[in-house]
Design an enzyme around this catalytic site. Structure first.
Site, PDB file in Angstrom:
ATOM      1  N   HIS A  77      33.761  41.381  47.999  1.00  0.00           N
ATOM      2  CA  HIS A  77      35.127  41.021  47.671  1.00  0.00           C
ATOM      3  C   HIS A  77      36.089  42.157  48.001  1.00  0.00           C
ATOM      4  O   HIS A  77      37.152  41.961  48.595  1.00  0.00           O
ATOM      5  CB  HIS A  77      35.225  40.655  46.188  1.00  0.00           C
ATOM      6  CG  HIS A  77      36.512  39.984  45.846  1.00  0.00           C
ATOM      7  ND1 HIS A  77      37.504  40.596  45.123  1.00  0.00           N
ATOM      8  CD2 HIS A  77      36.983  38.760  46.165  1.00  0.00           C
ATOM      9  CE1 HIS A  77      38.518  39.759  45.002  1.00  0.00           C
ATOM     10  NE2 HIS A  77      38.234  38.635  45.616  1.00  0.00           N
ATOM     11  N   HIS A 118      43.360  36.986  50.665  1.00  0.00           N
ATOM     12  CA  HIS A 118      44.191  36.420  49.598  1.00  0.00           C
ATOM     13  C   HIS A 118      45.570  36.105  50.154  1.00  0.00           C
ATOM     14  O   HIS A 118      45.914  36.536  51.248  1.00  0.00           O
ATOM     15  CB  HIS A 118      44.316  37.415  48.439  1.00  0.00           C
ATOM     16  CG  HIS A 118      42.999  37.689  47.811  1.00  0.00           C
ATOM     17  ND1 HIS A 118      42.299  38.840  48.039  1.00  0.00           N
ATOM     18  CD2 HIS A 118      42.228  36.927  47.001  1.00  0.00           C
ATOM     19  CE1 HIS A 118      41.152  38.790  47.389  1.00  0.00           C
ATOM     20  NE2 HIS A 118      41.080  37.628  46.750  1.00  0.00           N
ATOM     21  N   HIS A 152      36.578  32.093  49.507  1.00  0.00           N
ATOM     22  CA  HIS A 152      35.880  32.171  48.226  1.00  0.00           C
ATOM     23  C   HIS A 152      34.816  31.076  48.105  1.00  0.00           C
ATOM     24  O   HIS A 152      33.808  31.263  47.433  1.00  0.00           O
ATOM     25  CB  HIS A 152      36.881  32.147  47.066  1.00  0.00           C
ATOM     26  CG  HIS A 152      37.721  33.401  46.990  1.00  0.00           C
ATOM     27  ND1 HIS A 152      38.873  33.564  47.719  1.00  0.00           N
ATOM     28  CD2 HIS A 152      37.547  34.559  46.290  1.00  0.00           C
ATOM     29  CE1 HIS A 152      39.376  34.774  47.467  1.00  0.00           C
ATOM     30  NE2 HIS A 152      38.599  35.395  46.608  1.00  0.00           N
ATOM     31  N   HIS A 189      44.719  31.145  38.765  1.00  0.00           N
ATOM     32  CA  HIS A 189      43.732  32.090  39.319  1.00  0.00           C
ATOM     33  C   HIS A 189      44.053  33.536  38.945  1.00  0.00           C
ATOM     34  O   HIS A 189      43.222  34.261  38.402  1.00  0.00           O
ATOM     35  CB  HIS A 189      43.656  31.932  40.845  1.00  0.00           C
ATOM     36  CG  HIS A 189      43.047  33.114  41.517  1.00  0.00           C
ATOM     37  ND1 HIS A 189      43.795  34.065  42.169  1.00  0.00           N
ATOM     38  CD2 HIS A 189      41.768  33.550  41.559  1.00  0.00           C
ATOM     39  CE1 HIS A 189      42.983  35.018  42.612  1.00  0.00           C
ATOM     40  NE2 HIS A 189      41.752  34.728  42.262  1.00  0.00           N
ATOM     41  N   HIS A 201      42.287  36.228  35.977  1.00  0.00           N
ATOM     42  CA  HIS A 201      41.814  37.566  36.350  1.00  0.00           C
ATOM     43  C   HIS A 201      42.380  38.626  35.407  1.00  0.00           C
ATOM     44  O   HIS A 201      41.666  39.451  34.852  1.00  0.00           O
ATOM     45  CB  HIS A 201      42.296  37.914  37.765  1.00  0.00           C
ATOM     46  CG  HIS A 201      41.331  37.578  38.841  1.00  0.00           C
ATOM     47  ND1 HIS A 201      40.272  38.394  39.161  1.00  0.00           N
ATOM     48  CD2 HIS A 201      41.260  36.537  39.689  1.00  0.00           C
ATOM     49  CE1 HIS A 201      39.599  37.870  40.170  1.00  0.00           C
ATOM     50  NE2 HIS A 201      40.182  36.722  40.522  1.00  0.00           N
ATOM     51  N   PHE A 240      41.583  43.522  42.233  1.00  0.00           N
ATOM     52  CA  PHE A 240      40.725  42.904  43.239  1.00  0.00           C
ATOM     53  C   PHE A 240      39.529  43.766  43.629  1.00  0.00           C
ATOM     54  O   PHE A 240      38.453  43.264  43.880  1.00  0.00           O
ATOM     55  CB  PHE A 240      41.526  42.548  44.494  1.00  0.00           C
ATOM     56  CG  PHE A 240      42.287  41.254  44.367  1.00  0.00           C
ATOM     57  CD1 PHE A 240      41.661  40.107  43.889  1.00  0.00           C
ATOM     58  CD2 PHE A 240      43.612  41.165  44.747  1.00  0.00           C
ATOM     59  CE1 PHE A 240      42.354  38.902  43.796  1.00  0.00           C
ATOM     60  CE2 PHE A 240      44.305  39.971  44.649  1.00  0.00           C
ATOM     61  CZ  PHE A 240      43.684  38.840  44.176  1.00  0.00           C
ATOM     62  N   HIS A 243      35.721  31.704  39.658  1.00  0.00           N
ATOM     63  CA  HIS A 243      35.965  31.168  40.991  1.00  0.00           C
ATOM     64  C   HIS A 243      35.247  29.853  41.240  1.00  0.00           C
ATOM     65  O   HIS A 243      35.670  29.063  42.099  1.00  0.00           O
ATOM     66  CB  HIS A 243      35.669  32.206  42.073  1.00  0.00           C
ATOM     67  CG  HIS A 243      36.901  32.979  42.424  1.00  0.00           C
ATOM     68  ND1 HIS A 243      37.825  32.512  43.337  1.00  0.00           N
ATOM     69  CD2 HIS A 243      37.405  34.131  41.919  1.00  0.00           C
ATOM     70  CE1 HIS A 243      38.832  33.366  43.402  1.00  0.00           C
ATOM     71  NE2 HIS A 243      38.605  34.356  42.550  1.00  0.00           N
TER      72      HIS A 243
END
Ligand code: C2O
Length: 618
Positions: free
Chosen positions: A196, A219, A228, A357, A361, A378, A391
């Protein structure tokens, strides 16, 4: 065919009340796998707790709808499958990709992995236990072509909060086996996390597409969902292989139903070195009694449990329906070879990515860590097993969005989307190249999702203000709002009058094109967690505060993305106006009044342009 929206609503009886049940927590002990940050001792108490079984009964979903095997999910929703399959059938049978001249095709192509550059420069990780040198082991550099799995069974991903004890034991065994591998192994826990970081934090350039100076970023654009999906596809198969179970499927964190809005209980400490536990989380939020905030601003909102549930359902409705009318709005904007998220390009971020999303996080990450590790940043997100389970639900949203059967809900058909590619080590430790076009139909990838109710679908927001108060069409209202010079800096609440290209749209107009508010050229410090909210025609100086209200059209939110020396990032956002203007009775107005409310990290944020656009619906 009957109206798909109505048919679905009829199958989901309304949510009327919630149970208030307390659950005893497992004993916490000090046994942890990781070096930990000083432990907090108190946990946030919320006033209600929704327990799976009771809630499923409350939703009055018949027993048989809870666990349904592949494909029937569509039938359960009474959506006409012919409608869903039209677009794809046509696409694959009529477009011959090899006939597209190379000069016109410019998909993003992941390069040879030996070109990966560790992303550590530019990070401030002195205080972090996480490795930020995130390149894969170069066991082989030439990827093989992907071949569809020949599995005879479909892996059915269960909703985490309903998973059986037997399933949970299997899941934990798989995660433990992954943690037990040596770090250099391509299947190891650490290597999976690094994937990632490499794709997000500047590991790869666009050299394979002819742009060595441009960064590959998965992203903030139409690459978000497919990248993803592939990442989880391999992760799931690797876990299955580690426990020798070819039917193993990842759980999904079902945060879009009230009963699933807490962190699934088996991710908490259980006094037995739980491999699914991660010490780098917000202690106040990991308790199964805390309800996720799908509109998280970086600190607790103080909402009651029921308010929070209603905010969450309103946010889901917007991100899945009113702000997701077409592929551009749902998947995110075009990102082709040569585009530069740190330079001149500004693909728009998709509705789910910018919304729930990002909120989940940040809500899970530990605010006491320097970079909000793990989930809140991230580069470190993949170190928390919850990341993949979060995810899995994001991935499920793609399938659900398509299965709603609403015209316009289909994947991009642009060859540069279809042919964008990534490389992964598969479950056999072989490097493979995979394309967006091959992940569109999950039946080909041999997995599916256990069916869960969609209570948000019947949660269309309602107007906060009385309809008669909202009109901004009068000359008087237009004069009252001062002119805004662009680029405008979002260091305070900012109001902008925006002219609509057309008013009084007929039903036929609305079916032909979706009316959208487009915010372009958003430049922000990529080191920050950034969020601002967008309101339309809200009279109050303190605007409608909940996502369950129509005037609150949505948010733009970003997790930190920093990579080598690049600080400024560019993006854009789109919000659907068609339903909002109906809700607030402003369909005849020539102007809409847009209010931008900075929430966090926007001190340096600037915006180039705000306009209303009509996006054709196919
Ligand atoms: Cu690649 Cu949730 O992020």
């Amino acid at each position: 065919m009957s109206n798909p929206k109505q048919t679905i609503m009829a199958s989901l009886l309304p949510l009327t009340t919630f149970t208030t049940t307390t659950r005893t927590k497992p004993n916490s002990t000090s046994s942890r796998r990781f070096k930990t940050f000083p432990k907090q001792t108190h946990r946030l108490k919320v006033s209600c707790n929704v327990v799976p079984d009771d809630n499923e009964k409350l939703l009055l979903v018949p027993e048989t709808q809870n666990l349904i095997l592949p494909k029937t999910s569509v039938d359960t929703l009474n959506v006409d499958r012919r409608n869903l399959l039209l677009g794809l059938g046509g696409l694959y049978s009529t477009v011959n990709f090899s006939s597209i001249p190379a000069a016109f095709a410019s998909p993003i192509t992941t390069p040879d992995i030996s070109t990966c550059v560790p992303s550590k420069e530019g990070f401030n990780t002195n205080d972090s236990a996480r490795s930020n040198e995130c390149c894969p082991p170069a066991m082989s550099t030439t990827p093989k072509d992907f071949v569809f799995p020949k599995d005879t069974t479909i892996r059915v991903r269960p909703a985490a909060h309903r998973a059986s004890a037997e399933y949970v034991a299997k899941y934990k065994a798989a995660i433990q086996a992954m943690r037990d591998l040596p770090d250099e192994h391509p299947h190891s826990f650490v290597q999976q996390a690094k994937i990632h970081c490499a794709y997000c934090n500047g590991g790869y350039s666009q050299i394979a597409s002819g742009f060595p100076d441009k960064t590959l970023q998965i992203h903030n654009s139409w690459l978000f969902f497919p990248f993803h999906r592939w990442y989880l596809y391999f992760y799931e198969r690797i876990l299955g292989k580690l426990i020798d179970d070819p039917t193993f499927a990842l759980p999904y964190w079902n945060w879009d139903v009230p009963s699933g809005m807490g962190v699934p209980a088996f991710f908490e400490e259980d006094g037995k070195k739980n491999p699914a536990f991660d010490a780098f989380r917000n202690v106040n939020h990991v308790s199964a009694a805390a309800i996720v905030d799908l509109d998280y601003n970086g600190s607790d909102s103080g909402a009651t449990c029921l308010q929070q549930i209603s905010t969450n359902l309103g946010a889901m409705y917007k991100q899945m329906v009113s702000n997701a009318a077409d592929p551009l709005s749902f998947f995110g904007g075009e990102f082709r070879a040569g585009d530069d998220p740190y330079g001149n390009g500004d693909p728009s971020i998709g509705s789910i990515e910018a919304g729930c999303h990002t909120a989940v996080h940040r809500w899970v990450g530990n605010p006491r860590m320097l970079n909000n590790e793990d989930m809140g940043n991230f580069y470190s997100a993949g170190y928390d097993p919850l990341f993949y389970v979060h995810h899995a639900n994001v991935d499920r949203m793609w399938k659900v969005w398509k299965d709603l059967g609403i015209p316009g809900h289909s994947e991009p058909t642009d060859p540069d989307w279809l042919n964008a590619s990534y490389v992964f080590y598969d479950e056999n430790e072989e490097l493979v190249r995979v394309y967006n076009k091959d992940c569109v139909q999950i039946e080909n990838l041999k997995y599916d999702f256990e069916v869960s109710p969609l209570p948000w679908f019947s949660s269309r927001p309602v107007a906060h203000n009385k309809i008669s108060n909202t009109s901004s069409s009068s000359a008087e209202a237009v004069q009252k709002v001062p002119d805004v010079k662009f680029p405008v800096k979002l260091d305070k609440i900012t109001k902008v009058l925006v002219k609509r290209p057309a008013t009084k749209r007929s039903q036929a107009d609305k079916e032909k094109a979706s009316e959208q508010l487009v915010i372009k050229g958003i430049k922000f410090n990529a080191q920050n967690f950034v969020k601002f909210d967008v309101f339309v025609n809200d009279k109050d100086d303190v605007p409608a505060s909940s996502a369950s209200e129509s005037e609150f059209v949505g948010s733009f939110a970003q997790l930190p993305h920093l990579h080598r020396h690049k600080k400024l990032m560019r993006s854009a956002a789109r919000f659907g106006l068609t339903e909002v203007l109906e809700d607030i009775g402003a369909e005849d107005d020539e102007y809409i009044l847009v209010t931008l409310v900075p929430k966090v990290g926007t001190e340096e944020l600037t915006i180039d342009e705000i306009k209303v656009e009509f996006v054709p619906l196919k």
